[in-house]
Design an enzyme around this catalytic site. Sequence first.
Site, PDB file in Angstrom:
ATOM      1  N   LEU A  41       6.590 -10.705  16.789  1.00 17.52           N
ATOM      2  CA  LEU A  41       7.642 -11.403  16.049  1.00 17.52           C
ATOM      3  C   LEU A  41       9.014 -10.733  16.128  1.00 17.52           C
ATOM      4  CD1 LEU A  41       8.658 -13.535  14.024  1.00 17.52           C
ATOM      5  CD2 LEU A  41       7.533 -12.277  12.196  1.00 17.52           C
ATOM      6  N   ASP A  55       5.455   1.129  12.036  1.00 19.14           N
ATOM      7  CA  ASP A  55       4.038   1.172  11.663  1.00 19.14           C
ATOM      8  C   ASP A  55       3.551   2.416  10.934  1.00 19.14           C
ATOM      9  OD1 ASP A  55       4.268  -1.054  13.202  1.00 19.14           O
ATOM     10  OD2 ASP A  55       2.679  -0.534  14.598  1.00 19.14           O
ATOM     11  N   GLU A  97      10.173   3.053  25.280  1.00 20.87           N
ATOM     12  CA  GLU A  97       9.971   2.562  23.911  1.00 20.87           C
ATOM     13  C   GLU A  97      10.695   3.467  22.903  1.00 20.87           C
ATOM     14  OE1 GLU A  97       5.806   2.342  22.959  1.00 20.87           O
ATOM     15  OE2 GLU A  97       6.115   1.177  21.130  1.00 20.87           O
TER      16      GLU A  97
HETATM   17  C1  GLC Z   1       4.504  -1.271  17.799  1.00 19.11           C
HETATM   18  C2  GLC Z   1       5.741  -1.140  16.903  1.00 19.11           C
HETATM   19  C3  GLC Z   1       6.140  -2.499  16.383  1.00 19.11           C
HETATM   20  C4  GLC Z   1       6.349  -3.435  17.570  1.00 19.11           C
HETATM   21  C5  GLC Z   1       5.106  -3.472  18.468  1.00 19.11           C
HETATM   22  C6  GLC Z   1       5.335  -4.234  19.767  1.00 19.11           C
HETATM   23  O1  GLC Z   1       3.404  -1.702  17.089  1.00 19.11           O
HETATM   24  O2  GLC Z   1       5.492  -0.264  15.853  1.00 19.11           O
HETATM   25  O3  GLC Z   1       7.314  -2.411  15.638  1.00 19.11           O
HETATM   26  O4  GLC Z   1       6.654  -4.698  17.139  1.00 19.11           O
HETATM   27  O5  GLC Z   1       4.752  -2.172  18.830  1.00 19.11           O
HETATM   28  O6  GLC Z   1       6.411  -3.688  20.448  1.00 19.11           O
END
Ligand code: GLC
Length: 438
Positions: free
Chosen positions: A35, A168, A410
Amino acid sequence: MDKEKLLEQAKEFLKLNDRGSFTVPAGELYPHQWLWDSCFISIGLRHLDIERAKTELQSLLRGQWSNGMMPNIIFSEGKEYHRDRELWRSYLSPYSPDKIATSGITQPPMLAEAVVRVGDKMKLPERRTWYKTMFPSLLRYHEWLYADRDPHKEGLIILLHPYEAGLDNSPPWISEMRKHSMPWWVRLIEKLHLDGVVELVRRDTRHIPPGQRISNIEAMVQWSALHRLRRKAYNSEALMSRALFAVEDLAFNCILVRANEHLRKIAETIGRPLPEELSGSMIKTIAALDHLWDETKGIYYSRSFISHKLIEEPTIMTLLPLYAGCISKEKAARLVELLASRKWFKANWPVPSVPFNSSYFDPLKYWQGPSWVNTNWLIIDGLRRYGFNNEAENLLRKTLELVAKSGMWEYFSPINAEPAGAPNFSWTAALIIDFLQS
Ligand code: GLC
C-alpha cells in the site's frame, strides 16, 4: 554528482519492478503490491507517465475491503502466491474481496497524499475527474480508520500489528511486543537457544544478511501476533476485547493528519462535503497529537492504547509531526534542534531511523538505525512547511548524494552509507525521481 545518470538509473529500476498496472517494491524479496510503497511510487511515476501513475493508485483499490479497509499487501500470482495467501487467509473475513487475496491489516494512509501529488500534475478539469474517481474509496478508507480503530473516539488511530506501522520493527513496537505479546513457546525457544531453526522458513534472510533484519525471536513474535489476527478473522472488536497490546502509533497518526487535510481539499475541489462525523474526528486527531508529546524530554512518542502510557523509545517518528504540519512553530523548532544534534539525528548520511542515543541503534538493522529515503522525503516536506528551507535543502542534497554513492537500496548506514536490505528498491528510485524533477 551526475544527476542525469541518477535519474536514468532510477527510471530503469522502476521499470524493472513494473508489473504492468502496479510496481513491486523489490523483485525478489517483495513480490506483491504494498500500500504505502505504491503511494510513494506513484509520486515518482507522475513525472514520467501520468496515466501509469494513476494506474498505480487505482490498482490499490482492487484490494479494498467492503468495510473500507485498505490492506497493506495485495498478493500477486506467482511463486510466492499460495504461501502468502495461506499465511494471511484474508478470505476468513466477510469483508475481504472475493476475487483477490490480500493481507488483513493496513499501512500508513499515504493514499490521499499520493492522489493529490498525482493530481497536481493535471489541469483543473482533468484533476477533478481524477479526484472524483478516487474520492469514494478514500472517503470509505478514512471512515473505516475512525470507525474501526478509534473505539473511544479519542482521535488517535490504533494499530494492531507492527506491519501496519510501515516502520515494522521500530523500537516501540519491539518493546511492546516483547513485554505483552511473547507467547510461552517463543520464550522457551529463546531460553533453549533453538531459534536458529526459524531461519529455515524465513524468506527475508534467504535474500538478505540476517544482521540486517529482525531477529528470529522477533520474527516469531510478529508471526504469532499475525496468527492471532487471523484466528479472529481480522475483527478488530474481537481482537481488542482481550488485546494485550495495541499502539497509537505516532508516524501513522501524523500521516493521517496530513491525509485528512488532503481529503478535505479533494472534497472541496469536487464540491462534496465531508460527513460531519468524519470532520469531527479529523479535528480531534490534530488535538490528540499533543497527548503524544513529552514536554520534559522535548520529543514525541507512540502511546500504548492499553495503559495509555507513552512508550518511551525514541525513533525517527518524533520528526514526523513536522510533516503533519499541525504543531506549533516552537515545537517544530525543538524538533529541528534534534536533527542538528550529534546525540540524536545528525549523521554523515541522515536521517537515522533511530537516534544515536537509543540502546537499539544499529546502523544496518531494519528500522533500528539505517536511513531510509521515504522518511527523508516526509521530513524534507515537513521542514519546508515550517520554513526550515536550508535544513530541507541540505537533507535533500545529502539524500541524493547518498543514493548516487551507494545505489537504489532499501536502506543505508547513516555512518558510512553502506547499502543494506533489498537492492533496486522501488520507493528509493521513485522518490529520487521526485526530488530531481520537482
Ligand atoms: C517492509 C517495510 C514496509 C514496506 C515493505 C515493502 O516490510 O517495513 O514499510 O512497505 O517492506 O517494501
